[in-house]
Scaffold this motif. Structure first.
Motif, PDB file in Angstrom:
ATOM      1  N   ALA A 110       6.948   3.485  48.925  1.00 21.68           N
ATOM      2  CA  ALA A 110       5.955   4.556  48.937  1.00 21.68           C
ATOM      3  C   ALA A 110       5.008   4.503  47.728  1.00 21.68           C
ATOM      4  N   ALA A 111       5.244   3.580  46.806  1.00 28.24           N
ATOM      5  CA  ALA A 111       4.400   3.474  45.604  1.00 28.24           C
ATOM      6  C   ALA A 111       2.993   3.031  45.991  1.00 28.24           C
ATOM      7  N   PRO A 112       1.999   3.384  45.169  1.00 31.36           N
ATOM      8  CA  PRO A 112       0.621   2.955  45.447  1.00 31.36           C
ATOM      9  C   PRO A 112       0.543   1.433  45.558  1.00 31.36           C
ATOM     10  N   ARG A 113      -0.337   0.940  46.401  1.00 30.56           N
ATOM     11  CA  ARG A 113      -0.457  -0.498  46.637  1.00 30.56           C
ATOM     12  C   ARG A 113      -1.531  -1.166  45.783  1.00 30.56           C
ATOM     13  N   SER A 114      -2.214  -0.396  44.970  1.00 32.14           N
ATOM     14  CA  SER A 114      -3.244  -1.001  44.129  1.00 32.14           C
ATOM     15  C   SER A 114      -3.137  -0.452  42.717  1.00 32.14           C
ATOM     16  N   PRO A 115      -3.635  -1.222  41.742  1.00 37.00           N
ATOM     17  CA  PRO A 115      -3.584  -0.769  40.351  1.00 37.00           C
ATOM     18  C   PRO A 115      -4.445   0.476  40.156  1.00 37.00           C
ATOM     19  N   PRO A 116      -4.213   1.191  39.067  1.00 36.96           N
ATOM     20  CA  PRO A 116      -5.042   2.359  38.778  1.00 36.96           C
ATOM     21  C   PRO A 116      -6.504   1.945  38.559  1.00 36.96           C
ATOM     22  N   PRO A 117      -7.429   2.911  38.540  1.00 33.63           N
ATOM     23  CA  PRO A 117      -8.841   2.577  38.309  1.00 33.63           C
ATOM     24  C   PRO A 117      -9.014   1.751  37.035  1.00 33.63           C
ATOM     25  N   SER A 118     -10.078   0.955  37.000  1.00 33.95           N
ATOM     26  CA  SER A 118     -10.279   0.005  35.898  1.00 33.95           C
ATOM     27  C   SER A 118     -10.324   0.662  34.526  1.00 33.95           C
ATOM     28  N   ASP A 119     -10.709   1.925  34.437  1.00 34.44           N
ATOM     29  CA  ASP A 119     -10.745   2.567  33.123  1.00 34.44           C
ATOM     30  C   ASP A 119      -9.329   2.855  32.607  1.00 34.44           C
ATOM     31  N   GLU A 120      -8.317   2.779  33.478  1.00 36.57           N
ATOM     32  CA  GLU A 120      -6.939   2.999  33.063  1.00 36.57           C
ATOM     33  C   GLU A 120      -6.154   1.696  32.927  1.00 36.57           C
ATOM     34  N   LEU A 121      -6.767   0.565  33.282  1.00 36.64           N
ATOM     35  CA  LEU A 121      -6.073  -0.711  33.233  1.00 36.64           C
ATOM     36  C   LEU A 121      -5.846  -1.158  31.797  1.00 36.64           C
ATOM     37  N   LYS A 122      -4.669  -1.668  31.551  1.00 33.62           N
ATOM     38  CA  LYS A 122      -4.428  -2.283  30.251  1.00 33.62           C
ATOM     39  C   LYS A 122      -3.439  -3.418  30.422  1.00 33.62           C
ATOM     40  N   VAL A 123      -3.802  -4.545  29.886  1.00 35.49           N
ATOM     41  CA  VAL A 123      -2.918  -5.699  29.890  1.00 35.49           C
ATOM     42  C   VAL A 123      -2.151  -5.654  28.576  1.00 35.49           C
ATOM     43  N   ILE A 124      -0.858  -5.744  28.679  1.00 34.38           N
ATOM     44  CA  ILE A 124       0.017  -5.634  27.515  1.00 34.38           C
ATOM     45  C   ILE A 124       0.382  -7.038  27.033  1.00 34.38           C
ATOM     46  N   PRO A 125       0.228  -7.315  25.746  1.00 36.89           N
ATOM     47  CA  PRO A 125       0.645  -8.629  25.251  1.00 36.89           C
ATOM     48  C   PRO A 125       2.152  -8.806  25.424  1.00 36.89           C
ATOM     49  N   GLN A 126       2.552  -9.941  25.959  1.00 39.60           N
ATOM     50  CA  GLN A 126       3.967 -10.236  26.163  1.00 39.60           C
ATOM     51  C   GLN A 126       4.624 -10.450  24.814  1.00 39.60           C
ATOM     52  N   ARG A 127       5.701  -9.704  24.547  1.00 38.52           N
ATOM     53  CA  ARG A 127       6.397  -9.819  23.274  1.00 38.52           C
ATOM     54  C   ARG A 127       7.812 -10.368  23.439  1.00 38.52           C
ATOM     55  N   ILE A 128       8.084 -10.938  24.583  1.00 36.86           N
ATOM     56  CA  ILE A 128       9.408 -11.479  24.860  1.00 36.86           C
ATOM     57  C   ILE A 128       9.242 -12.929  25.307  1.00 36.86           C
ATOM     58  N   GLN A 129      10.129 -13.803  24.834  1.00 39.61           N
ATOM     59  CA  GLN A 129      10.007 -15.219  25.180  1.00 39.61           C
ATOM     60  C   GLN A 129      11.369 -15.780  25.560  1.00 39.61           C
ATOM     61  N   GLY A 130      11.356 -16.728  26.452  1.00 37.34           N
ATOM     62  CA  GLY A 130      12.580 -17.380  26.892  1.00 37.34           C
ATOM     63  C   GLY A 130      12.561 -18.872  26.616  1.00 37.34           C
ATOM     64  N   LYS A 131      11.879 -19.288  25.554  1.00 40.03           N
ATOM     65  CA  LYS A 131      11.737 -20.720  25.260  1.00 40.03           C
ATOM     66  C   LYS A 131      13.080 -21.420  25.072  1.00 40.03           C
ATOM     67  N   LYS A 132      13.997 -20.759  24.401  1.00 41.09           N
ATOM     68  CA  LYS A 132      15.292 -21.377  24.116  1.00 41.09           C
ATOM     69  C   LYS A 132      16.041 -21.672  25.420  1.00 41.09           C
ATOM     70  N   LEU A 133      16.068 -20.711  26.346  1.00 38.58           N
ATOM     71  CA  LEU A 133      16.742 -20.921  27.623  1.00 38.58           C
ATOM     72  C   LEU A 133      16.001 -21.947  28.469  1.00 38.58           C
ATOM     73  N   ASN A 134      14.683 -21.876  28.488  1.00 44.00           N
ATOM     74  CA  ASN A 134      13.906 -22.840  29.277  1.00 44.00           C
ATOM     75  C   ASN A 134      14.174 -24.267  28.813  1.00 44.00           C
ATOM     76  N   LYS A 135      14.283 -24.476  27.522  1.00 42.14           N
ATOM     77  CA  LYS A 135      14.577 -25.814  26.984  1.00 42.14           C
ATOM     78  C   LYS A 135      15.963 -26.265  27.419  1.00 42.14           C
ATOM     79  N   LEU A 136      16.932 -25.376  27.324  1.00 42.71           N
ATOM     80  CA  LEU A 136      18.290 -25.711  27.739  1.00 42.71           C
ATOM     81  C   LEU A 136      18.331 -26.079  29.220  1.00 42.71           C
ATOM     82  N   MET A 137      17.650 -25.296  30.047  1.00 40.70           N
ATOM     83  CA  MET A 137      17.665 -25.553  31.487  1.00 40.70           C
ATOM     84  C   MET A 137      16.929 -26.848  31.838  1.00 40.70           C
ATOM     85  N   LEU A 138      15.850 -27.151  31.127  1.00 47.32           N
ATOM     86  CA  LEU A 138      15.142 -28.422  31.354  1.00 47.32           C
ATOM     87  C   LEU A 138      16.027 -29.616  31.003  1.00 47.32           C
TER      88      LEU A 138
END
Length: 149
Positions: A110-138
């Motif tokens: 039942a959640a809205p199917r589209s993002p809020p209006p552009s004046d409310e949009l904000k892209v959040i910088p990613q502050r979490i990384q999985g490099k250590k696991l990705n290297k192990l899995m590779l």
């Protein structure tokens, strides 16, 4: 409820690390993001575990993991002799409004199917990384550790 769940997980992991260090045991911990399975398998937007989701999104640490990816991570950590310490395990960081809408739709049709209006949009910088696991899995996938018995 959410607070106690998070606190219990943190205290359990701290206790496990202390016991492992006291006993000289090599321990590996895989800390998974929000586990996503097939739609309709129980987790909904009303679940107490998701009360902190908006704050996690604002902090750039809202992450999800597919159940298959999490299983592969456990196998790689178990089979790799060089695995050590803590691994953050996630397959998607939710940092864009479009991703948040997609997650909300998965959890609540039942959640809205589209993002809020552009004046409310904000892209959040990613502050979490999985490099250590990705290297192990590779390394594991490329056969660095030899054939499985």
């Amino acid at each position: 409820m959410q607070l106690w769940h998070a606190l219990a997980k943190t205290l359990s992991e701290k206790t496990a690390w202390a016991l492992a260090m006291d006993r000289g045991v090599d321990m590996v911990a895989i800390n998974a993001g929000l586990l996503l399975a097939a739609p309709g398998l129980g987790l909904t937007a009303a679940h107490p575990y998701l009360k902190g989701a908006p704050d996690m999104y604002d902090g750039g640490v809202l992450a999800t993991v597919d159940v298959g990816f999490l299983a592969d991570a456990h196998v790689a950590a178990y089979e790799s002799p060089t695995a050590y310490g803590r691994y953050l395990c996630f397959s998607n960081a939710v940092c864009r409004p479009e991703d948040a809408v997609k997650l909300a739709q998965m959890l609540s049709p039942a959640a809205p199917r589209s993002p809020p209006p552009s004046d409310e949009l904000k892209v959040i910088p990613q502050r979490i990384q999985g490099k250590k696991l990705n290297k192990l899995m590779l390394e594991f996938a490329s056969g660095v550790y030899g054939e499985l018995d």
